[in-house]
Design a protein around this motif. Sequence first.
Motif, PDB file in Angstrom:
ATOM      1  N   THR A  50     -14.482  -5.859  14.368  1.00 44.27           N
ATOM      2  CA  THR A  50     -13.813  -6.286  15.598  1.00 44.27           C
ATOM      3  C   THR A  50     -14.284  -5.512  16.825  1.00 44.27           C
ATOM      4  OG1 THR A  50     -11.962  -4.756  15.218  1.00 44.27           O
ATOM      5  CG2 THR A  50     -11.758  -6.991  14.324  1.00 44.27           C
ATOM      6  N   SER A  51     -15.220  -4.605  16.639  1.00 43.35           N
ATOM      7  CA  SER A  51     -15.717  -3.805  17.754  1.00 43.35           C
ATOM      8  C   SER A  51     -16.300  -4.689  18.840  1.00 43.35           C
ATOM      9  CB  SER A  51     -16.781  -2.834  17.240  1.00 43.35           C
ATOM     10  OG  SER A  51     -17.336  -2.113  18.312  1.00 43.35           O
ATOM     11  N   GLY A  52     -15.845  -4.485  20.069  1.00 37.70           N
ATOM     12  CA  GLY A  52     -16.383  -5.223  21.204  1.00 37.70           C
ATOM     13  C   GLY A  52     -15.865  -6.638  21.359  1.00 37.70           C
ATOM     14  N   LEU A  53     -14.909  -7.034  20.522  1.00 39.61           N
ATOM     15  CA  LEU A  53     -14.378  -8.395  20.608  1.00 39.61           C
ATOM     16  C   LEU A  53     -13.116  -8.425  21.461  1.00 39.61           C
ATOM     17  CD1 LEU A  53     -14.657  -9.555  16.876  1.00 39.61           C
ATOM     18  CD2 LEU A  53     -16.331  -9.807  18.717  1.00 39.61           C
ATOM     19  N   ASP A  54     -12.901  -9.534  22.153  1.00 36.72           N
ATOM     20  CA  ASP A  54     -11.631  -9.699  22.848  1.00 36.72           C
ATOM     21  C   ASP A  54     -10.571 -10.096  21.815  1.00 36.72           C
ATOM     22  OD1 ASP A  54     -11.732 -12.514  22.415  1.00 36.72           O
ATOM     23  OD2 ASP A  54     -12.613 -12.889  24.378  1.00 36.72           O
ATOM     24  N   TYR A  55      -9.325 -10.189  22.249  1.00 35.47           N
ATOM     25  CA  TYR A  55      -8.227 -10.437  21.307  1.00 35.47           C
ATOM     26  C   TYR A  55      -8.432 -11.736  20.529  1.00 35.47           C
ATOM     27  CZ  TYR A  55      -3.612 -11.227  19.381  1.00 35.47           C
ATOM     28  OH  TYR A  55      -2.585 -11.463  18.519  1.00 35.47           O
ATOM     29  N   ARG A  56      -8.811 -12.806  21.209  1.00 31.79           N
ATOM     30  CA  ARG A  56      -8.992 -14.103  20.546  1.00 31.79           C
ATOM     31  C   ARG A  56     -10.099 -14.026  19.498  1.00 31.79           C
ATOM     32  NH1 ARG A  56     -12.441 -17.835  20.401  1.00 31.79           N
ATOM     33  NH2 ARG A  56     -13.681 -17.016  22.090  1.00 31.79           N
ATOM     34  N   GLU A  57     -11.216 -13.409  19.879  1.00 28.28           N
ATOM     35  CA  GLU A  57     -12.322 -13.267  18.935  1.00 28.28           C
ATOM     36  C   GLU A  57     -11.921 -12.394  17.745  1.00 28.28           C
ATOM     37  OE1 GLU A  57     -16.150 -13.514  21.988  1.00 28.28           O
ATOM     38  OE2 GLU A  57     -15.072 -11.616  21.765  1.00 28.28           O
ATOM     39  N   CYS A  58     -11.193 -11.321  18.034  1.00 29.26           N
ATOM     40  CA  CYS A  58     -10.727 -10.427  16.972  1.00 29.26           C
ATOM     41  C   CYS A  58      -9.850 -11.185  15.981  1.00 29.26           C
ATOM     42  CB  CYS A  58      -9.960  -9.255  17.578  1.00 29.26           C
ATOM     43  SG  CYS A  58      -9.264  -8.120  16.361  1.00 29.26           S
ATOM     44  N   MET A  59      -8.915 -11.973  16.478  1.00 27.63           N
ATOM     45  CA  MET A  59      -8.021 -12.720  15.593  1.00 27.63           C
ATOM     46  C   MET A  59      -8.792 -13.783  14.801  1.00 27.63           C
ATOM     47  SD  MET A  59      -5.061 -11.409  15.603  1.00 27.63           S
ATOM     48  CE  MET A  59      -5.893  -9.837  15.720  1.00 27.63           C
ATOM     49  N   THR A  60      -9.773 -14.414  15.423  1.00 35.27           N
ATOM     50  CA  THR A  60     -10.602 -15.396  14.711  1.00 35.27           C
ATOM     51  C   THR A  60     -11.340 -14.723  13.561  1.00 35.27           C
ATOM     52  OG1 THR A  60     -10.901 -16.746  16.689  1.00 35.27           O
ATOM     53  CG2 THR A  60     -12.510 -17.042  14.935  1.00 35.27           C
ATOM     54  N   VAL A  61     -11.949 -13.585  13.848  1.00 37.39           N
ATOM     55  CA  VAL A  61     -12.683 -12.855  12.815  1.00 37.39           C
ATOM     56  C   VAL A  61     -11.751 -12.415  11.699  1.00 37.39           C
ATOM     57  CG1 VAL A  61     -13.893 -10.675  12.349  1.00 37.39           C
ATOM     58  CG2 VAL A  61     -14.596 -12.104  14.274  1.00 37.39           C
ATOM     59  N   MET A  62     -10.638 -11.808  12.051  1.00 36.81           N
ATOM     60  CA  MET A  62      -9.767 -11.251  11.014  1.00 36.81           C
ATOM     61  C   MET A  62      -9.047 -12.339  10.218  1.00 36.81           C
ATOM     62  SD  MET A  62     -10.669  -8.243  10.959  1.00 36.81           S
ATOM     63  CE  MET A  62      -9.627  -7.892   9.566  1.00 36.81           C
ATOM     64  N   GLU A  63      -8.706 -13.448  10.840  1.00 40.09           N
ATOM     65  CA  GLU A  63      -8.105 -14.550  10.076  1.00 40.09           C
ATOM     66  C   GLU A  63      -9.142 -15.143   9.118  1.00 40.09           C
ATOM     67  OE1 GLU A  63      -5.050 -15.389   9.645  1.00 40.09           O
ATOM     68  OE2 GLU A  63      -4.280 -14.035  11.181  1.00 40.09           O
ATOM     69  N   THR A  64     -10.390 -15.168   9.542  1.00 34.40           N
ATOM     70  CA  THR A  64     -11.465 -15.627   8.657  1.00 34.40           C
ATOM     71  C   THR A  64     -11.622 -14.675   7.480  1.00 34.40           C
ATOM     72  OG1 THR A  64     -12.606 -16.686  10.495  1.00 34.40           O
ATOM     73  CG2 THR A  64     -13.914 -16.212   8.533  1.00 34.40           C
ATOM     74  N   VAL A  65     -11.589 -13.387   7.761  1.00 31.33           N
ATOM     75  CA  VAL A  65     -11.685 -12.381   6.702  1.00 31.33           C
ATOM     76  C   VAL A  65     -10.497 -12.517   5.747  1.00 31.33           C
ATOM     77  CG1 VAL A  65     -11.625  -9.894   6.239  1.00 31.33           C
ATOM     78  CG2 VAL A  65     -13.088 -10.790   8.069  1.00 31.33           C
ATOM     79  N   ARG A  66      -9.303 -12.728   6.297  1.00 24.87           N
ATOM     80  CA  ARG A  66      -8.114 -12.912   5.452  1.00 24.87           C
ATOM     81  C   ARG A  66      -8.279 -14.134   4.545  1.00 24.87           C
ATOM     82  NH1 ARG A  66      -2.791 -12.822   8.551  1.00 24.87           N
ATOM     83  NH2 ARG A  66      -2.726 -10.645   7.898  1.00 24.87           N
ATOM     84  N   THR A  67      -8.784 -15.227   5.093  1.00 27.48           N
ATOM     85  CA  THR A  67      -9.011 -16.436   4.304  1.00 27.48           C
ATOM     86  C   THR A  67     -10.017 -16.177   3.189  1.00 27.48           C
ATOM     87  OG1 THR A  67      -8.486 -17.847   6.196  1.00 27.48           O
ATOM     88  CG2 THR A  67      -9.765 -18.847   4.423  1.00 27.48           C
ATOM     89  N   MET A  68     -11.076 -15.436   3.511  1.00 27.76           N
ATOM     90  CA  MET A  68     -12.063 -15.096   2.483  1.00 27.76           C
ATOM     91  C   MET A  68     -11.397 -14.324   1.348  1.00 27.76           C
ATOM     92  SD  MET A  68     -15.264 -13.954   4.912  1.00 27.76           S
ATOM     93  CE  MET A  68     -16.343 -13.488   3.554  1.00 27.76           C
ATOM     94  N   ALA A  69     -10.560 -13.354   1.694  1.00 29.69           N
ATOM     95  CA  ALA A  69      -9.876 -12.548   0.674  1.00 29.69           C
ATOM     96  C   ALA A  69      -8.931 -13.413  -0.159  1.00 29.69           C
ATOM     97  CB  ALA A  69      -9.115 -11.406   1.340  1.00 29.69           C
ATOM     98  N   GLU A  70      -8.212 -14.323   0.507  1.00 32.08           N
ATOM     99  CA  GLU A  70      -7.287 -15.204  -0.212  1.00 32.08           C
ATOM    100  C   GLU A  70      -8.027 -16.123  -1.186  1.00 32.08           C
ATOM    101  OE1 GLU A  70      -5.217 -17.059   3.025  1.00 32.08           O
ATOM    102  OE2 GLU A  70      -3.837 -15.358   3.257  1.00 32.08           O
ATOM    103  N   ARG A  71      -9.279 -16.418  -0.888  1.00 32.13           N
ATOM    104  CA  ARG A  71     -10.088 -17.274  -1.771  1.00 32.13           C
ATOM    105  C   ARG A  71     -10.799 -16.477  -2.863  1.00 32.13           C
ATOM    106  NH1 ARG A  71     -12.708 -21.261   2.797  1.00 32.13           N
ATOM    107  NH2 ARG A  71     -10.796 -22.411   3.208  1.00 32.13           N
ATOM    108  N   GLY A  72     -10.518 -15.173  -2.931  1.00 40.71           N
ATOM    109  CA  GLY A  72     -11.059 -14.359  -4.007  1.00 40.71           C
ATOM    110  C   GLY A  72     -12.212 -13.460  -3.640  1.00 40.71           C
ATOM    111  N   CYS A  73     -12.624 -13.451  -2.389  1.00 42.23           N
ATOM    112  CA  CYS A  73     -13.707 -12.573  -1.955  1.00 42.23           C
ATOM    113  C   CYS A  73     -13.154 -11.144  -1.811  1.00 42.23           C
ATOM    114  CB  CYS A  73     -14.266 -13.054  -0.608  1.00 42.23           C
ATOM    115  SG  CYS A  73     -15.585 -12.023   0.057  1.00 42.23           S
TER     116      CYS A  73
END
Length: 161
Positions: A50-73
């Motif tokens: 999330t370094s250098g990201l604005d709030y919207r970009e940060c949330m997009t990245v982290m929600e994507t990461v959360r989805t990856m984890a929920e799918r078993g990654c």
Amino acid sequence: ALRRAQLVIDRFGLPADEAPFSLSRGQRQMVALASVVVVEPKIVVLDEPTSGLDYRECMTVMETVRTMAERGCAVIMVCHDMEVVSDFAERIVVMADGRILDRGRTHELFSNIELMQHAYVEPPQVIELSRRLASSVSPAFAQVSEVTDVVRITKEMVHRG
């Protein structure tokens, strides 16, 4: 592969026709993560995603990461933003001076004041708030790690009188 790539481009809101070097730093980080997401890996290691990201970009990245984890990654993330860690990490490893001090559930370690001081880590404000509310108002606030839970418990207490 093209269908998956288009889905990732849409999810991240990336311009499909632009060269990566014409993008902002945040957009380049999103392209890098998107290139990983599209191959649906079993393990991903992220260094300050999330370094250098604005709030919207940060949330997009982290929600994507959360989805990856929920799918078993399996997601391994190095992050110095304790708010992001608190909101998205289930377990953490606390390090200082090149060695592991402790590992465990995120809230439990953030609540360990001595550990945090030894690691020179300032826990998220909501952790301190929940600790103080649990000791002075109600034990219902113990183990709370999200502001939405503080608000929910407070509303429940107000409605009960």
